[in-house]
Enzyme design. Structure first.
Site, PDB file in Angstrom:
ATOM      1  N   CYS A 157      -7.104  -4.421  -1.619  1.00 16.82           N
ATOM      2  CA  CYS A 157      -8.468  -5.155  -1.063  1.00 16.82           C
ATOM      3  C   CYS A 157      -9.334  -5.571  -2.304  1.00 16.82           C
ATOM      4  CB  CYS A 157      -9.315  -4.184  -0.057  1.00 16.82           C
ATOM      5  SG  CYS A 157      -9.780  -2.778  -0.777  1.00 16.82           S
ATOM      6  N   TRP A 199       0.913  -1.276  -0.115  1.00 16.60           N
ATOM      7  CA  TRP A 199       0.162  -0.138  -0.032  1.00 16.60           C
ATOM      8  C   TRP A 199       0.987   1.358   0.066  1.00 16.60           C
ATOM      9  CZ3 TRP A 199      -1.727  -4.604   2.111  1.00 16.60           C
ATOM     10  CH2 TRP A 199      -2.893  -4.945   1.860  1.00 16.60           C
ATOM     11  N   LYS A 236     -18.015  21.692   0.499  1.00 14.90           N
ATOM     12  CA  LYS A 236     -18.701  21.291  -0.892  1.00 14.90           C
ATOM     13  C   LYS A 236     -17.819  21.366  -2.073  1.00 14.90           C
ATOM     14  CE  LYS A 236     -22.405  23.403  -3.837  1.00 14.90           C
ATOM     15  NZ  LYS A 236     -23.036  24.635  -4.159  1.00 14.90           N
ATOM     16  N   HIS A 259     -13.552  -0.359   1.241  1.00 16.74           N
ATOM     17  CA  HIS A 259     -13.035  -1.374   1.351  1.00 16.74           C
ATOM     18  C   HIS A 259     -13.562  -2.679   0.933  1.00 16.74           C
ATOM     19  CE1 HIS A 259     -10.579  -4.973   2.954  1.00 16.74           C
ATOM     20  NE2 HIS A 259     -11.688  -5.283   3.929  1.00 16.74           N
ATOM     21  N   GLU A 274     -31.818  -0.119  15.171  1.00 16.26           N
ATOM     22  CA  GLU A 274     -30.458   0.184  15.063  1.00 16.26           C
ATOM     23  C   GLU A 274     -29.739   0.474  16.732  1.00 16.26           C
ATOM     24  OE1 GLU A 274     -26.980   3.143  15.202  1.00 16.26           O
ATOM     25  OE2 GLU A 274     -29.036   3.318  15.855  1.00 16.26           O
ATOM     26  N   ASP A 301     -13.302 -12.199   3.735  1.00 20.64           N
ATOM     27  CA  ASP A 301     -12.457 -10.999   3.526  1.00 20.64           C
ATOM     28  C   ASP A 301     -10.930 -11.529   3.661  1.00 20.64           C
ATOM     29  OD1 ASP A 301     -11.089  -8.963   3.296  1.00 20.64           O
ATOM     30  OD2 ASP A 301     -11.939  -7.646   4.928  1.00 20.64           O
ATOM     31  N   ARG A 303     -13.477  15.894   4.110  1.00 22.84           N
ATOM     32  CA  ARG A 303     -14.076  15.260   2.627  1.00 22.84           C
ATOM     33  C   ARG A 303     -13.041  14.769   2.006  1.00 22.84           C
ATOM     34  NH1 ARG A 303     -19.487  17.278  -0.534  1.00 22.84           N
ATOM     35  NH2 ARG A 303     -19.225  15.654  -2.168  1.00 22.84           N
ATOM     36  N   SER A 359     -16.683  21.174  -6.530  1.00 21.06           N
ATOM     37  CA  SER A 359     -16.966  21.584  -7.842  1.00 21.06           C
ATOM     38  C   SER A 359     -17.631  20.086  -8.533  1.00 21.06           C
ATOM     39  CB  SER A 359     -15.731  21.973  -8.608  1.00 21.06           C
ATOM     40  OG  SER A 359     -15.067  23.074  -7.874  1.00 21.06           O
ATOM     41  N   TYR A 381      -6.686   5.601  -0.703  1.00 26.73           N
ATOM     42  CA  TYR A 381      -7.746   5.134  -0.052  1.00 26.73           C
ATOM     43  C   TYR A 381      -7.761   4.492   1.137  1.00 26.73           C
ATOM     44  CZ  TYR A 381      -7.360   0.247  -0.622  1.00 26.73           C
ATOM     45  OH  TYR A 381      -6.916  -1.261  -0.462  1.00 26.73           O
TER      46      TYR A 381
END
Length: 692
Positions: A277, A241, A481, A335, A451, A358, A583, A483, A519
């Protein structure tokens, strides 16, 4: 006394049997059948034919290095007039002179693997024995008594027979697609899949016990999970990685499992470099489908890696918003794992169906880097005591995330709490390339009574640290936010949207920063920064602060994941509160265009025209296209360009195709160059069958 019965010829009728057993794409060179379902073989005797009442026939089917009836790896079948379902059985189907057709059936819980089939004939005191050949026995999702039975025909086609698919990557706000050639029926993939079982350390320790357990999809899937990575064994893939892949193949370059499995087998089961992964998951999916276990690749967005099993992911940032090294828990943008379909006869009733398997090496299970099979229903219900590895998977989709900011004076403050782990859990839709959202299979709706019930149940089984939940509304809200158009090679803006919900003006400091990221969350150098030491927010008003991100800043440090992490840190000077917004954005690669010329039918030459426009301001050198498609190409086809591609110009190649299989086929394409890597595209082609 009749003379001895001598076998002249044996025809395993691979073509017909394989088609009847849903393995027709394997071809006619070997017999591949499924357990619990009959198949026919044709025998020719000389100098005389079979005589009822005179000749006695007995068949033997053996698998593994030490076949034994006691351990279920050897079967003795006296040929009779009718088959006995539920056990190994053989019966005469027809007699025509010297020719005899025998039907053979295995029990629905037979051991899978490569079998040797032999015949013993007895005529009075005369006995002969001979080898009839080999056949491969697989799990059977079409057989109701098989532990992998799947009722829906469209799902069986998708999850067992279909050799191509789509894997979802990117971020939860910008989901991207990667075509994948699973190729489970391609040449040598079945042999490689069985070698995965034979290279398993449990086989080396005790081959008899290992082969005996090869009737159980739970056991097989657990072995596959461990063997796809090479951390404890002679596994298939070496995980890496760190963005350094020069001594192997970048994980982003792969478009199929076939080349990986062939390389592993060809070079003495040495681990293939490199996987991440989705590559681990896709190869496991190929092996499971090949062995007959229904399987599909799953992508979980905002996936948690809970290293201390407390259902809380603790993230520590410095006063600039950069993650500190002491952070061990991780949040991956996405993942991938596999779901395998099976009954769980080892568990209490109610946990059948999809199971998480996995193969990415993250944490050890029973001392080995593997994970699962974990019932998806057990994850949804918070039943953490159910085998196998349910707590780890539960945390991946349910853990809370707490952010702490360490100030320059050394004090640490919790600044953000979120329960946004486990978002848009996705898999390819049945029968088309769309995305099916299966989040509801893993968790109840956020904030629902169910939940809360599940989380309370899980909390009773682990020690959860105290964290400050954010139930009250904030005096100030902030979000990021982006584009609409964020293409690789272009400049674009991101915005911090800040709203003052109070009736008084506020003085703040805003630090706004962007860094390329993988990632898995590792960040690179800054590619955009804005620091506003004195920033006024008017009462009951919203303010938008732009941050320009330039290609000349991010281009050289962007990883092949094409992701940039944007962090906004707001200090309220009045209350001393710290507000955090994060973000991850995905920078889009150019599109690859594929045009197929020629009549799309079996054994008819076609040509694929493939092109991609260079979107960067600099030329691309070292350009190559790699093309792969089960039934369309003979393995990988690599086309190198002998010249550089200037900015705004098209890279173009033509690839000859000779379809060998009919039906829907997918041509997957990857483009590589010095400045642009891992660009993906595909074309679906429907191939007409040969006229009968």
């Amino acid at each position: 006394m009749a003379e001895a019965l001598t076998l002249e010829n044996c025809d395993l009728d691979c073509g017909t049997n394989n088609r009847n057993h849903h393995t027709g794409d394997v071809g006619c060179s070997k017999l591949v059948v499924r357990r619990g379902q009959a198949f026919d073989i044709k025998l020719q005797f000389s100098p005389r034919g079979y005589e009822e009442g005179v000749d006695q026939l007995t068949l033997f089917a053996q698998t593994g290095p030490c076949p034994s009836e006691d351990f279920g790896t050897e079967a003795k079948m006296k040929v009779s007039d009718s088959l006995e379902e539920g056990d190994w059985s053989a019966a005469i189907s027809s007699v025509d002179g010297d020719n005899l057709v025998l039907s053979i059936i295995s029990p629905p819980d037979a051991r899978i693997g490569k079998y040797v089939l032999s015949l013993e004939t007895s005529t009075g005191t005369e006995e002969n024995s001979c080898n009839l050949g080999e056949f491969f026995l697989l799990f059977n999702p079409w057989c109701p008594e098989d532990a992998v039975y799947m009722e829906n025909e469209a799902e069986r086609t998708e999850y067992v027979v279909t050799q191509h698919g789509i894997i979802f990557q990117g971020t939860k706000d910008s989901i991207t697609t990667v075509p994948w050639n699973f190729g489970q029926f391609e040449d040598y993939i079945l042999e490689a899949s069985l070698e995965v079982l034979d290279k398993n350390p449990k086989f080396a320790e005790d081959s008899t016990t290992d082969c005996t357990q090869r009737n159980d999809p739970v056991y097989i899937s657990r072995v596959v999970s461990a063997m796809v990575n090479c951390n404890d064994d002679s596994g298939i893939l070496y995980g890496r990685w760190d963005n350094c892949y020069d001594d192997g193949v970048s994980p982003m370059s792969w478009i199929g499992s076939v080349d990986i499995l062939r390389r592993w087998r060809k070079f003495g089961c040495q681990a293939v470099r490199y996987g991440q992964c989705w590559v681990f998951a896709a190869v496991a999916c190929s092996v499971l489908r090949c062995l007959g276990i229904p399987a599909r690749v799953i992508s979980n967005y905002n996936s948690a890696h809970d290293t201390n099993s407390n259902l809380v992911i603790e993230q520590y940032l410095d006063d600039q918003g950069k993650k500190q090294k002491k952070t061990r828990d991780m949040i991956w943008n996405f993942h991938c794992w596999v779901e395998a379909w099976m009954n769980r006869l080892d568990l209490p009733e109610g946990y059948d169906g999809w199971q998480v398997v996995d193969p990415t090496p993250q944490e050890k299970s029973d001392g080995v880097y593997c994970c699962g099979p974990a019932p998806v229903l057990a994850v949804k219900e918070g039943d953490l005591a159910i085998n196998y590895d349910v707590p780890f998977v539960f945390a991946e989709v349910n853990a809370d995330v707490v952010y702490y900011v360490e100030q320059k004076d050394g004090t640490v403050r919790q600044t953000k709490y979120t329960s946004q782990v486990g978002q848009k859990i996705s898999t390819k839709a049945v029968g088309n390339d769309g995305r099916e959202d299966i989040t509801h299979n893993y968790k109840y709706p956020e904030g629902s009574e169910d939940e809360r019930r599940v989380f309370d149940k899980a909390n009773q089984q682990v020690v959860v640290p105290r964290v400050q939940r954010e139930d009250a509304p904030h005096a100030i809200d902030m979000k990021i936010k982006v584009s609409e158009k964020m293409d690789k090679g272009s400049d674009f803006d991101v915005f911090a949207l800040i709203r003052n919900n109070t009736a008084e003006d506020r003085e703040c400091r805003l630090q706004f920063c962007a860094r390329p990221t993988s990632y898995t969350g590792e960040v690179g150098p800054e590619c955009g920064k804005k620091d506003l030491p004195s920033f006024s927010l008017e009462a009951n008003a919203e303010k938008s602060v732009p941050l320009r991100i330039l290609y000349e800043k991010y281009g050289s440090s962007l990883t092949q994941d094409n992701m940039i992490k944007v962090v906004a840190l707001l200090n309220d000077k009045t209350t001393k509160d710290i507000l955090l917004a994060i973000r991850d954005i995905h920078v889009k690669n150019p599109d690859i265009k594929v045009r197929v010329l020629g009549e799309p039918k079996q054994q008819n030459k076609m040509v694929a025209e493939i092109s991609m426009k260079n979107p960067l301001s600099e030329p691309l050198s070292g350009c190559s296209f790699t093309v792969e498609g089960a039934g369309l190409t003979e393995g990988l086809v690599v086309k190198d360009l002998d010249c550089s591609v200037e900015s705004g110009q098209d890279a173009k190649v033509r690839v000859d195709l000779m379809p060998q299989l009919s039906g829907l086929r997918k041509l997957a394409v990857d483009f590589e160059s010095d400045h642009l890597k891992g660009v993906k595209g595909y074309k679906n082609v429907i191939i007409a069958p040969l006229p009968k």
